[in-house]
Scaffold this motif. Sequence first.
Motif, PDB file in Angstrom:
ATOM      1  N   MET A   1       0.841  -1.172   0.000  1.00 32.21           N
ATOM      2  CA  MET A   1       0.000   0.000   0.000  1.00 32.21           C
ATOM      3  C   MET A   1       0.881   1.228   0.000  1.00 32.21           C
ATOM      4  SD  MET A   1      -1.660   2.596   2.235  1.00 32.21           S
ATOM      5  CE  MET A   1      -0.830   2.178   3.687  1.00 32.21           C
ATOM      6  N   SER A   2       0.469   2.201  -0.784  1.00 34.85           N
ATOM      7  CA  SER A   2       1.228   3.430  -0.866  1.00 34.85           C
ATOM      8  C   SER A   2       0.266   4.596  -1.077  1.00 34.85           C
ATOM      9  CB  SER A   2       2.213   3.317  -2.028  1.00 34.85           C
ATOM     10  OG  SER A   2       2.574   4.562  -2.522  1.00 34.85           O
ATOM     11  N   LEU A   3       0.476   5.650  -0.318  1.00 31.26           N
ATOM     12  CA  LEU A   3      -0.267   6.894  -0.513  1.00 31.26           C
ATOM     13  C   LEU A   3       0.752   7.980  -0.805  1.00 31.26           C
ATOM     14  CD1 LEU A   3      -2.906   6.875   2.375  1.00 31.26           C
ATOM     15  CD2 LEU A   3      -3.228   6.241   0.001  1.00 31.26           C
ATOM     16  N   GLU A   4       0.548   8.669  -1.905  1.00 26.22           N
ATOM     17  CA  GLU A   4       1.407   9.794  -2.250  1.00 26.22           C
ATOM     18  C   GLU A   4       0.607  11.063  -2.049  1.00 26.22           C
ATOM     19  OE1 GLU A   4       3.661  11.793  -6.097  1.00 26.22           O
ATOM     20  OE2 GLU A   4       2.482   9.961  -6.361  1.00 26.22           O
ATOM     21  N   ARG A   5       1.045  11.903  -1.123  1.00 23.46           N
ATOM     22  CA  ARG A   5       0.366  13.160  -0.858  1.00 23.46           C
ATOM     23  C   ARG A   5       0.937  14.214  -1.803  1.00 23.46           C
ATOM     24  NH1 ARG A   5      -0.600   9.699   2.648  1.00 23.46           N
ATOM     25  NH2 ARG A   5      -1.793   9.875   4.544  1.00 23.46           N
ATOM     26  N   ILE A   6       0.057  14.876  -2.546  1.00 25.91           N
ATOM     27  CA  ILE A   6       0.469  15.796  -3.604  1.00 25.91           C
ATOM     28  C   ILE A   6      -0.020  17.194  -3.256  1.00 25.91           C
ATOM     29  CG2 ILE A   6       0.283  16.306  -6.067  1.00 25.91           C
ATOM     30  CD1 ILE A   6      -0.425  13.214  -6.354  1.00 25.91           C
ATOM     31  N   ASN A   7       0.927  18.123  -3.121  1.00 26.44           N
ATOM     32  CA  ASN A   7       0.608  19.505  -2.777  1.00 26.44           C
ATOM     33  C   ASN A   7       1.363  20.439  -3.717  1.00 26.44           C
ATOM     34  OD1 ASN A   7      -1.141  19.164  -0.394  1.00 26.44           O
ATOM     35  ND2 ASN A   7       0.648  18.100   0.390  1.00 26.44           N
ATOM     36  N   PRO A   8       0.766  20.751  -4.884  1.00 22.63           N
ATOM     37  CA  PRO A   8       1.445  21.584  -5.876  1.00 22.63           C
ATOM     38  C   PRO A   8       1.803  22.961  -5.330  1.00 22.63           C
ATOM     39  CG  PRO A   8      -0.539  20.579  -6.799  1.00 22.63           C
ATOM     40  CD  PRO A   8      -0.561  20.336  -5.325  1.00 22.63           C
ATOM     41  N   ALA A   9       2.979  23.430  -5.697  1.00 22.17           N
ATOM     42  CA  ALA A   9       3.478  24.720  -5.214  1.00 22.17           C
ATOM     43  C   ALA A   9       2.594  25.883  -5.651  1.00 22.17           C
ATOM     44  CB  ALA A   9       4.914  24.939  -5.698  1.00 22.17           C
ATOM     45  N   SER A  12      -2.541  27.173  -2.851  1.00 18.61           N
ATOM     46  CA  SER A  12      -2.319  27.709  -1.506  1.00 18.61           C
ATOM     47  C   SER A  12      -1.716  26.622  -0.627  1.00 18.61           C
ATOM     48  CB  SER A  12      -3.633  28.221  -0.911  1.00 18.61           C
ATOM     49  OG  SER A  12      -4.527  27.150  -0.713  1.00 18.61           O
ATOM     50  N   PRO A  13      -0.936  27.004   0.389  1.00 15.64           N
ATOM     51  CA  PRO A  13      -0.300  25.995   1.236  1.00 15.64           C
ATOM     52  C   PRO A  13      -1.330  25.062   1.874  1.00 15.64           C
ATOM     53  CG  PRO A  13       0.585  28.177   1.698  1.00 15.64           C
ATOM     54  CD  PRO A  13      -0.596  28.367   0.783  1.00 15.64           C
ATOM     55  N   ALA A  14      -1.051  23.781   1.838  1.00  8.20           N
ATOM     56  CA  ALA A  14      -1.937  22.779   2.443  1.00  8.20           C
ATOM     57  C   ALA A  14      -1.608  22.691   3.924  1.00  8.20           C
ATOM     58  CB  ALA A  14      -1.742  21.429   1.760  1.00  8.20           C
ATOM     59  N   THR A  15      -2.501  23.184   4.747  1.00  8.38           N
ATOM     60  CA  THR A  15      -2.307  23.163   6.189  1.00  8.38           C
ATOM     61  C   THR A  15      -3.386  22.276   6.793  1.00  8.38           C
ATOM     62  OG1 THR A  15      -1.457  25.412   6.103  1.00  8.38           O
ATOM     63  CG2 THR A  15      -2.134  24.594   8.253  1.00  8.38           C
ATOM     64  N   GLY A  16      -2.998  21.106   7.294  1.00 12.56           N
ATOM     65  CA  GLY A  16      -3.955  20.195   7.907  1.00 12.56           C
ATOM     66  C   GLY A  16      -4.712  19.345   6.917  1.00 12.56           C
ATOM     67  N   PHE A  17      -4.292  19.332   5.660  1.00  7.66           N
ATOM     68  CA  PHE A  17      -4.902  18.488   4.633  1.00  7.66           C
ATOM     69  C   PHE A  17      -3.912  18.366   3.493  1.00  7.66           C
ATOM     70  CE2 PHE A  17      -5.709  22.733   3.179  1.00  7.66           C
ATOM     71  CZ  PHE A  17      -5.669  22.673   1.796  1.00  7.66           C
ATOM     72  N   SER A  18      -4.179  17.484   2.550  1.00  9.07           N
ATOM     73  CA  SER A  18      -3.412  17.387   1.318  1.00  9.07           C
ATOM     74  C   SER A  18      -4.336  17.763   0.166  1.00  9.07           C
ATOM     75  CB  SER A  18      -2.888  15.960   1.119  1.00  9.07           C
ATOM     76  OG  SER A  18      -1.941  15.641   2.114  1.00  9.07           O
ATOM     77  N   GLY A  72      -3.343   5.241   6.454  1.00  9.76           N
ATOM     78  CA  GLY A  72      -4.015   4.751   5.261  1.00  9.76           C
ATOM     79  C   GLY A  72      -5.194   5.596   4.814  1.00  9.76           C
ATOM     80  N   LEU A  73      -5.538   6.627   5.573  1.00 10.29           N
ATOM     81  CA  LEU A  73      -6.665   7.487   5.184  1.00 10.29           C
ATOM     82  C   LEU A  73      -6.296   8.284   3.934  1.00 10.29           C
ATOM     83  CD1 LEU A  73      -7.849   8.830   8.648  1.00 10.29           C
ATOM     84  CD2 LEU A  73      -9.182   7.408   7.062  1.00 10.29           C
ATOM     85  N   ALA A  74      -7.059   8.094   2.871  1.00  8.07           N
ATOM     86  CA  ALA A  74      -6.825   8.825   1.635  1.00  8.07           C
ATOM     87  C   ALA A  74      -7.750  10.036   1.533  1.00  8.07           C
ATOM     88  CB  ALA A  74      -7.034   7.915   0.428  1.00  8.07           C
ATOM     89  N   ARG A  75      -8.944   9.931   2.109  1.00  4.49           N
ATOM     90  CA  ARG A  75      -9.947  10.993   1.996  1.00  4.49           C
ATOM     91  C   ARG A  75     -10.793  11.052   3.260  1.00  4.49           C
ATOM     92  NH1 ARG A  75     -11.713  15.556   0.023  1.00  4.49           N
ATOM     93  NH2 ARG A  75     -13.876  15.641  -0.559  1.00  4.49           N
ATOM     94  N   VAL A  76     -11.026  12.240   3.778  1.00  2.00           N
ATOM     95  CA  VAL A  76     -11.931  12.447   4.909  1.00  2.00           C
ATOM     96  C   VAL A  76     -12.787  13.670   4.599  1.00  2.00           C
ATOM     97  CG1 VAL A  76     -12.090  13.140   7.345  1.00  2.00           C
ATOM     98  CG2 VAL A  76     -10.449  11.388   6.658  1.00  2.00           C
ATOM     99  N   ARG A 103       0.486  13.131  11.323  1.00  2.00           N
ATOM    100  CA  ARG A 103       0.680  14.246  10.394  1.00  2.00           C
ATOM    101  C   ARG A 103       0.556  13.846   8.926  1.00  2.00           C
ATOM    102  NH1 ARG A 103       2.661  19.018  12.333  1.00  2.00           N
ATOM    103  NH2 ARG A 103       3.139  19.044  14.540  1.00  2.00           N
ATOM    104  N   ASP A 104       0.166  12.613   8.645  1.00  6.14           N
ATOM    105  CA  ASP A 104      -0.084  12.190   7.268  1.00  6.14           C
ATOM    106  C   ASP A 104      -1.519  12.558   6.927  1.00  6.14           C
ATOM    107  OD1 ASP A 104       2.460  11.064   6.864  1.00  6.14           O
ATOM    108  OD2 ASP A 104       1.836   9.206   7.834  1.00  6.14           O
ATOM    109  N   TYR A 105      -1.692  13.748   6.356  1.00  2.86           N
ATOM    110  CA  TYR A 105      -3.039  14.271   6.151  1.00  2.86           C
ATOM    111  C   TYR A 105      -3.660  13.713   4.875  1.00  2.86           C
ATOM    112  CZ  TYR A 105      -1.593  17.631   9.667  1.00  2.86           C
ATOM    113  OH  TYR A 105      -1.131  18.217  10.803  1.00  2.86           O
ATOM    114  N   PRO A 106      -4.928  13.311   4.948  1.00  2.32           N
ATOM    115  CA  PRO A 106      -5.646  12.890   3.746  1.00  2.32           C
ATOM    116  C   PRO A 106      -6.136  14.115   2.974  1.00  2.32           C
ATOM    117  CG  PRO A 106      -7.092  12.770   5.650  1.00  2.32           C
ATOM    118  CD  PRO A 106      -5.731  13.181   6.170  1.00  2.32           C
ATOM    119  N   ALA A 107      -6.657  13.873   1.779  1.00  2.00           N
ATOM    120  CA  ALA A 107      -7.408  14.910   1.092  1.00  2.00           C
ATOM    121  C   ALA A 107      -8.662  15.140   1.938  1.00  2.00           C
ATOM    122  CB  ALA A 107      -7.778  14.453  -0.314  1.00  2.00           C
TER     123      ALA A 107
END
Length: 132
Positions: A1-9, A12-18, A72-76, A103-107
Motif C-alpha cells: 500500500m502506498s499513498l502519495e500526498r500531492i501539494n502543488p506549489a 495555496s499551502p496545504a495546512t492540515g490536509f493534502s 491509510g486514510l486517503a480521503r476524509v 501528520r499524514d493528512y488525507p485529502a
Amino acid sequence: MSLERINPAELSPATGFSHAVAATGTRLVFLAGQTALDGEGKVVGESLPEQFEIALANLLAALAAAGGTPAGLARVTVYAVDVAAYRTHAAELGRIWRRSAGRDYPAMAVIGVVRLWDDQALVELDGVAVLP
C-alpha cells in the motif's frame, strides 16, 4: 500500500490536509459517517472540539477494525453544523487530529450542513482508506 500526498506549489499551502492523494493498494475501505456517539448510541460532548475528538476516535476505531491505520486514510470529509465555529476552533481541531491520527493528512473537505442525524451532533466525519 502506498499513498502519495500531492501539494502543488502553485496552490495555496496545504495546512492540515493534502490537495490530492494518489493511492495504490489492494483494499479500499469506505468509512461511514461517525459522530460523537458513545457505545450506547448517545451523543456525548458539549463543545465542537469534544465532539470532533470523539467522532475522529470512532472513525479510527472503524478503520482499525477493518485492519487499517490513520496513515491509510486517503480521503476524509467533515460535516459541520457551524462552519464559523469550525474555523474558530481550527487550531485546536488540528492538535486533536495530530494527536489521534498523526501528520499524514488525507485529502479533506469541510462541508457546512443544516443539521446531522442526531440533533445534538455538531460534527460528522466519513472517509476512504487504502489498505495493503
